[in-house]
Design an enzyme around this catalytic site. Structure first.
Site, PDB file in Angstrom:
ATOM      1  N   TYR A  86       0.839  -1.202   0.000  1.00  0.00           N
ATOM      2  CA  TYR A  86       0.000   0.000   0.000  1.00  0.00           C
ATOM      3  C   TYR A  86       0.874   1.251   0.000  1.00  0.00           C
ATOM      4  CZ  TYR A  86      -3.500  -3.402   1.566  1.00  0.00           C
ATOM      5  OH  TYR A  86      -4.313  -4.491   1.691  1.00  0.00           O
ATOM      6  N   ALA A 144       4.780  18.839  -7.581  1.00  0.00           N
ATOM      7  CA  ALA A 144       5.231  19.424  -6.312  1.00  0.00           C
ATOM      8  C   ALA A 144       6.096  18.433  -5.533  1.00  0.00           C
ATOM      9  CB  ALA A 144       4.030  19.855  -5.468  1.00  0.00           C
ATOM     10  N   PHE A 145       5.698  17.175  -5.510  1.00  0.00           N
ATOM     11  CA  PHE A 145       6.482  16.175  -4.788  1.00  0.00           C
ATOM     12  C   PHE A 145       7.842  15.972  -5.452  1.00  0.00           C
ATOM     13  CE2 PHE A 145       7.785  11.699  -4.213  1.00  0.00           C
ATOM     14  CZ  PHE A 145       8.070  11.765  -2.847  1.00  0.00           C
ATOM     15  N   ARG A 146       7.871  15.928  -6.770  1.00  0.00           N
ATOM     16  CA  ARG A 146       9.149  15.763  -7.465  1.00  0.00           C
ATOM     17  C   ARG A 146      10.082  16.934  -7.174  1.00  0.00           C
ATOM     18  NH1 ARG A 146       5.551  14.312 -11.540  1.00  0.00           N
ATOM     19  NH2 ARG A 146       6.066  16.182 -12.750  1.00  0.00           N
ATOM     20  N   GLU A 201       2.965  16.283   2.224  1.00  0.00           N
ATOM     21  CA  GLU A 201       2.598  16.371   0.804  1.00  0.00           C
ATOM     22  C   GLU A 201       1.669  15.213   0.425  1.00  0.00           C
ATOM     23  OE1 GLU A 201       1.867  17.823  -2.643  1.00  0.00           O
ATOM     24  OE2 GLU A 201       3.392  18.896  -1.478  1.00  0.00           O
ATOM     25  N   GLU A 225      -6.758  16.469  -1.578  1.00  0.00           N
ATOM     26  CA  GLU A 225      -7.172  16.937  -2.903  1.00  0.00           C
ATOM     27  C   GLU A 225      -7.929  15.858  -3.664  1.00  0.00           C
ATOM     28  OE1 GLU A 225      -3.544  18.293  -4.699  1.00  0.00           O
ATOM     29  OE2 GLU A 225      -3.554  20.166  -3.570  1.00  0.00           O
ATOM     30  N   LYS A 239      -8.310  22.344   0.528  1.00  0.00           N
ATOM     31  CA  LYS A 239      -7.109  22.305  -0.304  1.00  0.00           C
ATOM     32  C   LYS A 239      -6.103  23.386   0.109  1.00  0.00           C
ATOM     33  CE  LYS A 239      -9.068  20.242  -4.466  1.00  0.00           C
ATOM     34  NZ  LYS A 239      -9.219  20.394  -5.923  1.00  0.00           N
ATOM     35  N   SER A 279      -2.277  22.869   1.495  1.00  0.00           N
ATOM     36  CA  SER A 279      -1.165  23.568   0.864  1.00  0.00           C
ATOM     37  C   SER A 279      -0.381  24.386   1.893  1.00  0.00           C
ATOM     38  CB  SER A 279      -1.705  24.480  -0.243  1.00  0.00           C
ATOM     39  OG  SER A 279      -0.661  25.172  -0.868  1.00  0.00           O
TER      40      SER A 279
END
EC number: 2.7.1.107
Length: 126
Positions: free
Chosen positions: A20, A33-35, A72, A79, A97, A101
């Protein structure tokens, strides 16, 4: 009547949970954003190594960045749920959201402050 769900225990539960988590990572890596946060973490750790950061400082940075990644992931989950249950624009969905953020921004700010302080300390005092 719904079929009974078999609850996994022991090592089977461990491997299912790991699966999971891997699925969550695969979903999160699709987020720009995560990258970017991942790149920030790698660059930050390289910079810390370059200035001679202590093991404790490196561990603090790793913990801070893992916390950024966790928040994140939660923000992305919020989201996803909002988009599923309320595809139309709503003030409640927008607030949820925006709050997610803001949580990410707070952690990124904490990482940035730590990085500036630690790198500055090592550059000024060796």
């Amino acid at each position: 009547m719904k079929p009974a769900v078999t609850k996994l225990t022991g090592i089977s539960h461990f491997f299912a949970a790991a699966g999971y988590s891997l699925g969550g990572f695969r979903r999160l890596i699709k987020e720009a954003a995560f990258r970017q946060e991942l790149l920030f973490a790698v660059v930050a750790l390289v910079l810390l190594l370059a200035v001679g950061a202590t093991l404790a400082e490196l561990m603090i940075a790793v913990i801070l960045f893992l916390t950024v990644f966790a928040i994140e992931a939660l923000n992305t989950a919020i989201e996803e749920v909002i988009d599923r249950i309320s595809p139309e624009i709503s003030s409640v969905g927008k607030h949820a959201k925006d709050l997610g953020s803001f949580a990410v921004l707070c952690m990124l700010t904490a990482c940035g402050i730590f990085m500036l302080f630690t790198i500055g300390k090592h550059l000024m005092f060796g």
